[in-house]
Design a protein around this motif. Structure first.
Motif, short mmCIF file in Angstrom:
data_model
loop_
_atom_site.label_atom_id
_atom_site.label_comp_id
_atom_site.label_asym_id
_atom_site.label_seq_id
_atom_site.Cartn_x
_atom_site.Cartn_y
_atom_site.Cartn_z
N GLY A 16 50.72 42.59 -96.79
CA GLY A 16 51.09 41.91 -98.02
C GLY A 16 52.55 41.50 -98.06
O GLY A 16 53.05 40.85 -97.13
N HIS A 17 53.22 41.91 -99.11
CA HIS A 17 54.61 41.50 -99.31
C HIS A 17 55.61 42.54 -98.80
O HIS A 17 56.78 42.49 -99.20
N LEU A 18 55.15 43.43 -97.94
CA LEU A 18 56.09 44.39 -97.35
C LEU A 18 57.16 43.62 -96.57
O LEU A 18 56.82 42.87 -95.65
N PRO A 19 58.43 43.77 -96.94
CA PRO A 19 59.48 42.96 -96.29
C PRO A 19 59.52 43.16 -94.77
O PRO A 19 59.34 44.27 -94.27
N GLN A 20 59.75 42.06 -94.06
CA GLN A 20 59.84 42.12 -92.60
C GLN A 20 60.94 43.08 -92.16
O GLN A 20 60.80 43.80 -91.16
N ALA A 21 62.03 43.12 -92.94
CA ALA A 21 63.14 44.00 -92.58
C ALA A 21 62.72 45.46 -92.63
O ALA A 21 63.33 46.31 -91.95
N ARG A 22 61.70 45.78 -93.42
CA ARG A 22 61.20 47.16 -93.48
C ARG A 22 60.08 47.38 -92.47
O ARG A 22 59.89 48.49 -91.98
N GLN A 23 59.33 46.32 -92.17
CA GLN A 23 58.21 46.46 -91.25
C GLN A 23 58.65 46.92 -89.86
O GLN A 23 58.03 47.81 -89.26
N GLU A 24 59.69 46.30 -89.33
CA GLU A 24 60.07 46.56 -87.95
C GLU A 24 60.49 48.02 -87.72
O GLU A 24 60.01 48.66 -86.78
N PRO A 25 61.39 48.60 -88.54
CA PRO A 25 61.73 50.01 -88.31
C PRO A 25 60.56 50.95 -88.55
O PRO A 25 60.43 51.97 -87.86
N ALA A 28 58.33 50.73 -85.43
CA ALA A 28 58.94 51.46 -84.32
C ALA A 28 58.82 52.97 -84.51
O ALA A 28 58.54 53.71 -83.55
N ALA A 29 59.00 53.43 -85.74
CA ALA A 29 58.89 54.87 -86.01
C ALA A 29 57.46 55.37 -85.84
O ALA A 29 57.24 56.47 -85.31
N LEU A 30 56.50 54.56 -86.25
CA LEU A 30 55.10 54.96 -86.10
C LEU A 30 54.70 55.03 -84.63
O LEU A 30 54.02 55.97 -84.20
N VAL A 31 55.11 54.03 -83.86
CA VAL A 31 54.80 54.05 -82.42
C VAL A 31 55.43 55.26 -81.76
O VAL A 31 54.80 55.97 -80.96
N GLU A 32 56.68 55.54 -82.10
CA GLU A 32 57.37 56.70 -81.54
C GLU A 32 56.65 58.00 -81.90
O GLU A 32 56.46 58.88 -81.06
N SER A 33 56.20 58.10 -83.15
CA SER A 33 55.50 59.30 -83.59
C SER A 33 54.19 59.47 -82.85
O SER A 33 53.84 60.57 -82.42
N CYS A 34 53.45 58.37 -82.68
CA CYS A 34 52.16 58.44 -81.99
C CYS A 34 52.34 58.86 -80.54
O CYS A 34 51.64 59.76 -80.05
N LEU A 35 53.25 58.21 -79.84
CA LEU A 35 53.44 58.52 -78.42
C LEU A 35 53.97 59.94 -78.22
O LEU A 35 53.60 60.62 -77.26
N PRO A 74 53.41 66.76 -90.45
CA PRO A 74 54.57 66.48 -91.32
C PRO A 74 55.49 65.40 -90.77
O PRO A 74 56.10 64.65 -91.53
N SER A 75 55.62 65.30 -89.44
CA SER A 75 56.49 64.27 -88.87
C SER A 75 55.93 62.88 -89.15
O SER A 75 56.68 61.93 -89.39
N LEU A 76 54.60 62.75 -89.13
CA LEU A 76 53.99 61.46 -89.44
C LEU A 76 54.19 61.14 -90.92
O LEU A 76 54.56 60.01 -91.28
N LEU A 77 53.93 62.10 -91.78
CA LEU A 77 54.06 61.86 -93.22
C LEU A 77 55.49 61.47 -93.58
O LEU A 77 55.71 60.62 -94.45
N GLU A 78 56.45 62.05 -92.87
CA GLU A 78 57.84 61.70 -93.11
C GLU A 78 58.12 60.25 -92.71
O GLU A 78 58.82 59.52 -93.41
#
Length: 251
Positions: A16-25, A28-35, A74-78
């Motif tokens: 939706g309207h989630l700003p692009q400036a917020r999407q990218e970090p 990156a944080a979600l990918v890092e958490s998953c890996l 908890p790391s994912l929820l954060e």
């Protein structure tokens, strides 16, 4: 397989309207958490060559996400920062497109759709996590009328419990090495099972330069096997497997 453009459009609609400036970090944080979760999720290194090869390959990001979600990690929820799980999966779908994994993008998109309903979400998480890494009965595959390559790829996925393209490609490389050497199955029951099935299909694999793969059926001329081909077969096989098991969406 669903075109990547359609997956990207569905992900962007969910964001939706989630700003692009917020999407990218966030992405990156979600990918890092998953890996980072994969070493803990996969456990100790297995002893048999086929399982060990698959142990080295991280699965789809959405599976790692679902395992963390299921454990209330908890790391994912954060990292979510109050982001809904549907939006998190939308970001992972876009991340898989960027990583060059169309199969992972499609899986994340499917999970994104099902997470919209709490009941469907629970069913989907349980179905995916329960199947991961566990051999499954192949009765439906035995009576399949698909060509040998399709059946061979699906057979490896069923036996290994890995339905992600990168893992299956690595598994096929191990199969090719086993097929090229006498006694290649050694004491590995999973490899022996797969080799026996492939022999019934008249199917052989070969490792080429740069770890590329080729396949042949019934002694015909070898043909190159691409990552995309494997992903397309896995997508079809997952759909057929799901139809056999019944719908994930609750009534």
């Amino acid at each position: 397989m669903t075109p990547l453009s359609m997956i990207a459009d569905a992900a962007r609609r969910t964001l939706g309207h989630l700003p692009q400036a917020r999407q990218e970090p966030l992405k990156a944080a979600l990918v890092e958490s998953c890996l980072a979760h994969w070493p803990a999720m996969r456990g100790a290194m297995p002893g048999h060559p086929l399982a060990r090869a698959l142990w080295e390959v991280s699965p789809h990001l959405c599976l790692l996400f679902m395992h963390q979600w299921d454990q209330s990690d908890p790391s994912l929820l954060e990292r979510l920062e109050h982001l809904s799980p549907e939006r998190a999966l939308a970001l992972l779908a876009l991340a898989e497109i960027e990583r060059g994994d169309p199969d992972g993008a499609a899986s994340a998109c499917e999970a994104m759709r099902l997470f919209g309903s709490p009941a469907a979400r629970e069913l989907h998480v349980r179905a995916v996590l329960d199947a991961f890494g566990r051999p499954e009965a192949d009765d439906w595959l035995r009576h399949s009328h698909h060509p040998p390559l399709w059946r061979g790829v699906a057979e490896l996925a069923l036996r290994s419990g890995r339905w992600d393209g990168r893992a299956v490609m690595e598994g096929l490389r191990q199969v090719a090495q086993a097929q090229s050497s006498p006694g290649g199955a050694s004491d590995d029951p999973d490899m022996a099972h797969v080799l026996e099935r492939l022999a019934r299909f008249g199917l052989r694999f070969q490792v080429l330069e740069d770890k590329a793969l080729a396949w042949s059926a019934h002694g015909k001329e070898p043909q190159p096997l691409s990552f995309r081909q494997v992903c397309e077969i896995l997508a079809e096989a997952r759909q057929q497997r799901q139809r056999m098991a019944g719908p994930l969406n609750p009534a």
